[in-house]
Write an enzyme that holds these catalytic residues in place. Structure first.
Site: not given
Length: 359
Positions: A117, A256, A285, A309
């Site tokens: 990512n 985070r 989340q 997210h």
């Protein structure tokens, strides 16, 4: 064996876009492969509470696959119940949803798809910086609400050029953020990390390392958080840390949510002490509808650049983390060693220094 895969449901979008691999509909592209090998594969988005499919099936699963975007929180008590669990795979990067100390006690391997990512998140960081500094979100909201008031937007709009920008954490994502900021002619690019960055990365950026977090906080106009969540970083950006920052600082967090204290961020933005907060990570989340980060604004109705997210789950990133997940599981099934870069804990030991300063 049983393989439990916890993903988010994509609904119509996933049906229309088969490249949305990180969904329950498209199952990381590995469902048929695992079934063909004779394994019992459970795919679900139901992860909350004792009656969830996640908690029902974790008790006899040997492999757990989950993502940072819809994490199945594997707590110590659930690890105690998961008597067959041997491997936890994060389809993506960031394994703080697993109690790593408890996993070590049971000698459960925790692995993630390192690097899958990094480009996607670094691009999202720069995008969010620009949205905040240029006051883009309220400007866009004006247009879709059929309004036009340039002065109301321009009063809080600035250039990124000439600003001091710093990253907390300068690993694979942090240094790529700095690399992408080079053409913006910032006054200074700073970084703080207890780890050194690779020599080849250091050559790619002109950024300066600072010795302490307090120094970075006090010098920056823009601060980006790019460190993992662990014992030492939970609540790192709290009311005391914010007091050490310049008034009018912008903060971007794609690491985070729990690294930043929920209440402290809201109070600092609404009071005008910080000019903006943006990112895509939340301390819970999915974020509940009443999460205050959804609606917080600065005194002029600006300063909020929050999104769901998704920074690390572009279609390009999904292809990378789906392929990496298959490779990790394939290595496990065939008794092959894992790529060391992907391993978080193994054989009762931390295999990385990313989750805290460890001997």
């Amino acid at each position: 064996m049983k393989v439990l895969i916890v993903l988010y449901s994509g609904g119509q979008a996933a049906q229309e876009q088969p490249r949305l691999l990180g969904t329950t509909e498209n199952k990381l592209g590995i469902f048929d492969w695992l079934k063909g090998l004779g394994h019992d594969v459970v795919v679900t988005d139901d992860k909350e509470g004792p009656n969830s499919e996640f908690q029902k099936h974790i008790v006899d699963a040997e492999i757990l696959v989950t993502t940072p975007f819809h994490p199945g929180y594997l707590t110590a008590d659930l690890i105690d119940k998961a008597k067959n669990l041997k491997l936890c795979v994060t389809a993506g990067v960031g394994s703080d949803h697993v109690d790593l100390n408890a996993a070590n006690k049971r000698k459960i391997t925790v692995a993630e798809v390192s690097g899958s990512n990094v480009v996607s998140v670094a691009e999202h960081v720069v995008m969010t910086m620009l949205c905040l500094v240029r006051n883009f979100v309220p400007a866009h909201e004006q247009i879709i609400n059929h309004k036009w008031n340039v002065a109301q937007i321009a009063r809080d709009a600035y250039d990124l050029e000439g600003k001091v920008v710093g990253t907390i954490g300068c690993g694979r994502i942090g240094y790529r953020v700095l690399q992408r900021l080079e053409p913006f002619n910032c006054k200074e690019l700073l970084w703080f990390d207890y780890n050194d960055i690779p020599a080849e990365a250091a050559k790619a950026i002109s950024a300066k390392r600072v010795d302490t977090l307090d120094e970075l906080l006090s010098r920056c106009d823009v601060i980006t958080v790019n460190c993992p969540l662990h014992e030492s970083t939970r609540g790192l950006i709290n009311a005391d840390a914010i007091k050490k920052m310049k008034k009018g600082v912008w903060i971007v967090n794609t690491a985070r949510g729990a690294i930043c204290d929920r209440k402290a961020i809201v109070e600092a933005l609404e009071s005008g002490y910080i000019a903006g907060y943006g990112g895509d990570v939340w301390d819970v989340q999915p974020a509940p509808p009443d999460h205050p980060w959804r609606d917080m604004r600065g005194p002029n109705g600006n300063g909020n650049a929050m999104t769901p997210h998704y920074s690390g789950t572009t279609l390009d990133a999904q292809a990378r983390y789906a392929a990496g997940t298959k490779e990790i599981i394939e290595n496990y099934l065939n008794g092959k060693p894992q790529n060391p870069a992907n391993v978080i804990v193994e054989n009762g030991e931390y295999a990385t220094k990313a989750y805290g300063q460890r001997k």
